[in-house]
Motif scaffolding. Sequence first.
Motif, PDB file in Angstrom:
ATOM      1  N   GLY A   1       0.850  -1.140  -0.076  1.00 17.08           N
ATOM      2  CA  GLY A   1      -0.135   0.060   0.051  1.00 17.08           C
ATOM      3  C   GLY A   1       0.788   1.350   0.064  1.00 17.08           C
ATOM      4  O   GLY A   1       0.310   2.459  -0.389  1.00 17.08           O
ATOM      5  N   ILE A   2       2.120   1.071   0.342  1.00 17.95           N
ATOM      6  CA  ILE A   2       2.940   2.518   0.370  1.00 17.95           C
ATOM      7  C   ILE A   2       2.944   2.695  -1.105  1.00 17.95           C
ATOM      8  O   ILE A   2       3.473   2.002  -2.021  1.00 17.95           O
ATOM      9  CB  ILE A   2       4.340   2.373   0.927  1.00 17.95           C
ATOM     10  CG1 ILE A   2       4.270   1.833   2.509  1.00 17.95           C
ATOM     11  CG2 ILE A   2       5.237   3.294   0.792  1.00 17.95           C
ATOM     12  CD1 ILE A   2       5.518   1.492   3.060  1.00 17.95           C
TER      13      ILE A   2
ATOM     14  N   GLY B   1      10.847  11.037  -2.485  1.00 16.91           N
ATOM     15  CA  GLY B   1      10.282  10.248  -3.239  1.00 16.91           C
ATOM     16  C   GLY B   1      10.817   8.589  -2.638  1.00 16.91           C
ATOM     17  O   GLY B   1      11.641   8.483  -2.008  1.00 16.91           O
ATOM     18  N   VAL B   2       9.647   7.533  -2.975  1.00 16.73           N
ATOM     19  CA  VAL B   2       9.970   6.295  -2.491  1.00 16.73           C
ATOM     20  C   VAL B   2      10.402   5.772  -3.753  1.00 16.73           C
ATOM     21  O   VAL B   2       9.692   5.477  -4.788  1.00 16.73           O
ATOM     22  CB  VAL B   2       8.405   5.690  -2.056  1.00 16.73           C
ATOM     23  CG1 VAL B   2       8.654   4.176  -1.898  1.00 16.73           C
ATOM     24  CG2 VAL B   2       8.105   6.499  -0.815  1.00 16.73           C
ATOM     25  N   SER B   3      11.581   4.895  -3.575  1.00 16.65           N
ATOM     26  CA  SER B   3      12.158   4.353  -4.714  1.00 16.65           C
ATOM     27  C   SER B   3      12.339   2.926  -4.207  1.00 16.65           C
ATOM     28  O   SER B   3      12.918   2.520  -3.290  1.00 16.65           O
ATOM     29  CB  SER B   3      13.528   5.207  -5.110  1.00 16.65           C
ATOM     30  OG  SER B   3      14.076   4.453  -5.880  1.00 16.65           O
ATOM     31  N   LEU B   4      11.951   1.876  -5.057  1.00 16.63           N
ATOM     32  CA  LEU B   4      12.259   0.302  -4.816  1.00 16.63           C
ATOM     33  C   LEU B   4      13.301   0.188  -5.798  1.00 16.63           C
ATOM     34  O   LEU B   4      13.143   0.138  -6.796  1.00 16.63           O
ATOM     35  CB  LEU B   4      10.782  -0.267  -5.044  1.00 16.63           C
ATOM     36  CG  LEU B   4      10.143  -0.786  -3.936  1.00 16.63           C
ATOM     37  CD1 LEU B   4       9.503   0.925  -3.129  1.00 16.63           C
ATOM     38  CD2 LEU B   4       8.871  -1.184  -4.430  1.00 16.63           C
ATOM     39  N   ARG B   5      14.440  -0.590  -5.221  1.00 18.95           N
ATOM     40  CA  ARG B   5      15.721  -0.660  -5.986  1.00 18.95           C
ATOM     41  C   ARG B   5      16.034  -2.314  -5.790  1.00 18.95           C
ATOM     42  O   ARG B   5      16.110  -2.571  -4.660  1.00 18.95           O
ATOM     43  CB  ARG B   5      16.718   0.289  -5.769  1.00 18.95           C
ATOM     44  CG  ARG B   5      16.235   1.759  -5.959  1.00 18.95           C
ATOM     45  CD  ARG B   5      17.334   2.765  -5.553  1.00 18.95           C
ATOM     46  NE  ARG B   5      16.861   3.973  -6.225  1.00 18.95           N
ATOM     47  CZ  ARG B   5      17.853   4.694  -6.734  1.00 18.95           C
ATOM     48  NH1 ARG B   5      19.107   4.752  -6.532  1.00 18.95           N
ATOM     49  NH2 ARG B   5      17.516   5.851  -7.374  1.00 18.95           N
TER      50      ARG B   5
ATOM     51  N   THR C   1       4.031  -3.944  -3.814  1.00 10.56           N
ATOM     52  CA  THR C   1       3.305  -5.040  -3.902  1.00 10.56           C
ATOM     53  C   THR C   1       3.922  -6.264  -3.825  1.00 10.56           C
ATOM     54  O   THR C   1       5.094  -6.749  -4.353  1.00 10.56           O
ATOM     55  CB  THR C   1       2.543  -4.842  -5.343  1.00 10.56           C
ATOM     56  OG1 THR C   1       2.057  -3.694  -5.549  1.00 10.56           O
ATOM     57  CG2 THR C   1       1.901  -6.048  -5.811  1.00 10.56           C
ATOM     58  N   ASP C   2       3.348  -7.210  -2.998  1.00 15.73           N
ATOM     59  CA  ASP C   2       4.001  -8.418  -2.743  1.00 15.73           C
ATOM     60  C   ASP C   2       3.595  -9.298  -4.104  1.00 15.73           C
ATOM     61  O   ASP C   2       2.517  -9.507  -4.563  1.00 15.73           O
ATOM     62  CB  ASP C   2       3.169  -9.051  -1.709  1.00 15.73           C
ATOM     63  CG  ASP C   2       3.666 -10.520  -1.146  1.00 15.73           C
ATOM     64  OD1 ASP C   2       4.313 -11.198  -2.098  1.00 15.73           O
ATOM     65  OD2 ASP C   2       3.493 -10.971  -0.129  1.00 15.73           O
ATOM     66  N   PRO C   3       4.822  -9.749  -4.823  1.00 16.07           N
ATOM     67  CA  PRO C   3       4.584 -10.247  -6.229  1.00 16.07           C
ATOM     68  C   PRO C   3       3.777 -11.502  -5.691  1.00 16.07           C
ATOM     69  O   PRO C   3       3.067 -12.079  -7.050  1.00 16.07           O
ATOM     70  CB  PRO C   3       5.891 -10.664  -6.358  1.00 16.07           C
ATOM     71  CG  PRO C   3       6.781 -10.560  -5.096  1.00 16.07           C
ATOM     72  CD  PRO C   3       6.133  -9.613  -4.342  1.00 16.07           C
ATOM     73  N   ARG C   4       3.574 -12.193  -4.874  1.00 19.75           N
ATOM     74  CA  ARG C   4       2.793 -13.375  -4.796  1.00 19.75           C
ATOM     75  C   ARG C   4       1.359 -13.067  -5.150  1.00 19.75           C
ATOM     76  O   ARG C   4       0.618 -14.171  -5.557  1.00 19.75           O
ATOM     77  CB  ARG C   4       3.022 -13.983  -3.514  1.00 19.75           C
ATOM     78  CG  ARG C   4       4.104 -14.613  -3.115  1.00 19.75           C
ATOM     79  CD  ARG C   4       4.489 -15.075  -1.366  1.00 19.75           C
ATOM     80  NE  ARG C   4       4.260 -13.897  -0.643  1.00 19.75           N
ATOM     81  CZ  ARG C   4       4.246 -14.031   0.812  1.00 19.75           C
ATOM     82  NH1 ARG C   4       4.599 -15.305   1.139  1.00 19.75           N
ATOM     83  NH2 ARG C   4       4.140 -13.185   1.585  1.00 19.75           N
TER      84      ARG C   4
END
Length: 649
Positions: free
Chosen positions: A291-292, A376-380, A415-418
């Motif tokens: 949700g973030i 910013g929120v960055s997923l790396r 998001t949880d890829p599951r």
Amino acid sequence: MTASMGYTLAQKLIKAHLVDGDMSKPGNEIGLRIDQTLTQDATGTMAYLEFEAMGVPRVKTERSVAYIDHNTLQTGFENADDHRYIQTVCKKHGLYFSRPGNGICHQVHLERFGIPGKTLIGSDSHTPTGGGIGMLAFGAGGLDVAVAMGGGPYYISMPKMVRVNLTGRLQPWVAAKDVILEVLRRMSVKGGVGKIIEYGGEGVKTLSVPERATITNMGAELGASTSIFPSDEITRDFMRAQGREADWVAVGPDDDAVYDEVLDIDLSALCPLAACPHSPDAVKPVEELGGIKVDQCCIGSCTNSSLMDMLKVAAILKGKTVHPDVSLSIAPGSKQVYNMLAENGALADLIAAGARILECACGPCIGMGQSPNSGGVSLRTFNRNFEGRSGTADAQVYLVSPETAAASALAGVFTDPRSLGEPPVITMPDHFLINDNMIVPPADEADMDKVEIVRGPNIKPFPKTSPLSETIDAPVLLKVGDNITTDHIMPAGAKILPLRSNIPAISEHCFVRCDPEFPARCKAAGKGIIIGGSNYGQGSSREHAALAPLYLGIKAVIVKSFARIHAANLINAGILPLTFENEADYDRISLGDELCLPNVRERLQKGEPIVLENKTTGETIPLASQFSARQVAMLLAGGLLDYTRESKA
Ligand code: MIC
Ligand code: SF4
């Protein structure tokens, strides 16, 4: 270790390469013969200047490779000049040169040069990636790499042995990244200091070479000396697919090997994980972060840029569009990966989904572009999320698997890829695309004199060193807390990295993220001491984090504890790395205090305890200093270069 006990894999490889010291006790200084070296361009220019200063005509290793992968954003002449310099040094002195565009050093080295059972040191902290195929691979300072290229041993403290016992099998959508994040969650960013992490157990057989390499790569974040997997039939298949089966050998521990610590991990029980801002060990299940809102996703880096990673991402993105509020960037790890993605159509799927495709290089991982928006929120999929490293001071960087990054890029929220249903089935290719046309071999020995080394105007010589003075009298010019990274000490990023071959200029940026006045204060004082907390100097192997303080007149760094590579770099630069006997004494020193290390030269020489006098408070503080005879000699001489010159004279 008695004769009746078996050896761990790392101990076996140490034994086979031991040229100095006694490996029977952890902590003893040992010298290892180094078979291979690698450098990258951000540390390489300095390493080759040091190599040149040593006057060795041709590298003495079995294989030395210079990669161009970090400083690939060319906004001025500096980086391109450094690339030229490195290329000409390689040609003259017997090294292979991996041209810009050929990929990230660790990925390419694994594909094309790594050999199980061999030793490798690299002027980059993620060199343990080679442990994925059973190499004993260490990150080191540039000077250590220069010495190894000249045929000298590489010195480390004999590490303790940790076995990570893997059982079970990863569940769908759970990745190798989640394994190393779990190890980080349990051991922390200092849990690996002084240790080698050896993976074993039934679960090893379920992991491919790229997965193993992700795990050993990020072992650097544990502070571990290195990490290693056995070399087995899976390794053999990988090397066969790389057309290098002839280089394969099986290596593994003895059945009765004895470990100092054992960690059990049931792969089947793991779930997708994320390291939260701002530390690789701040690990939480992705489920809890769901949700973030996400602003950016970056896929790539030496941790997660293999063909398998990219194919998984392409399969997830195929036929979909990246969420309108997310910028997704993708950098394949090597030309081989890129080329194969292009040939099999996966690249088209990535492009069609709206990914921003970058060149195969470190890129955003080292702040060379793609800095996130404010806050910013960055997923790396990278290995480090230290504050500010992305280039945006207040960005919130999370470290995740490629699967989690891709799933979140589509959804716009963590998001949880599951939740995506059936996972794509990706199999390792039987044959990788082999085309080494971007690797330039050295000139023949007969022609090396004809090669002229090209030096740009930004390349400045190694800073001046001086022998250790009898007594050090100097003020505290900086006091910092725990877990200071080399990104704090000597920040990277697109603006500062081009100064890596210019120590006077780069010193202006030393510690500015912690205290913008630090360089000016040093210049005014002429000399000084830094006080720090525990795990000081974690992260990168960059020797600039020692050379800039050297240039600024820092004589000693006194802390609660050090990260391994940085402590070695300080000694190499002739700066005294000292620790408090009692950690609580840290509180008895303040910024600006006048300190004295009386008779420090003589005390070091005689192996007597070193004490610190705080002249401002009148207190005397005991320090711990355990140096080997070689380290003492280096410190007395003014660092490794002077020591090497003196020993040759
Ligand atoms: C990093 O990941 O921090 C780097 C950039 O690769 C460094 C090397 C450097 O600072 O040039 C590393 O990990 O050693
Ligand atoms: Fe490059 Fe990042 Fe890997 Fe360092 S961690 S070598 S910057 S990709």
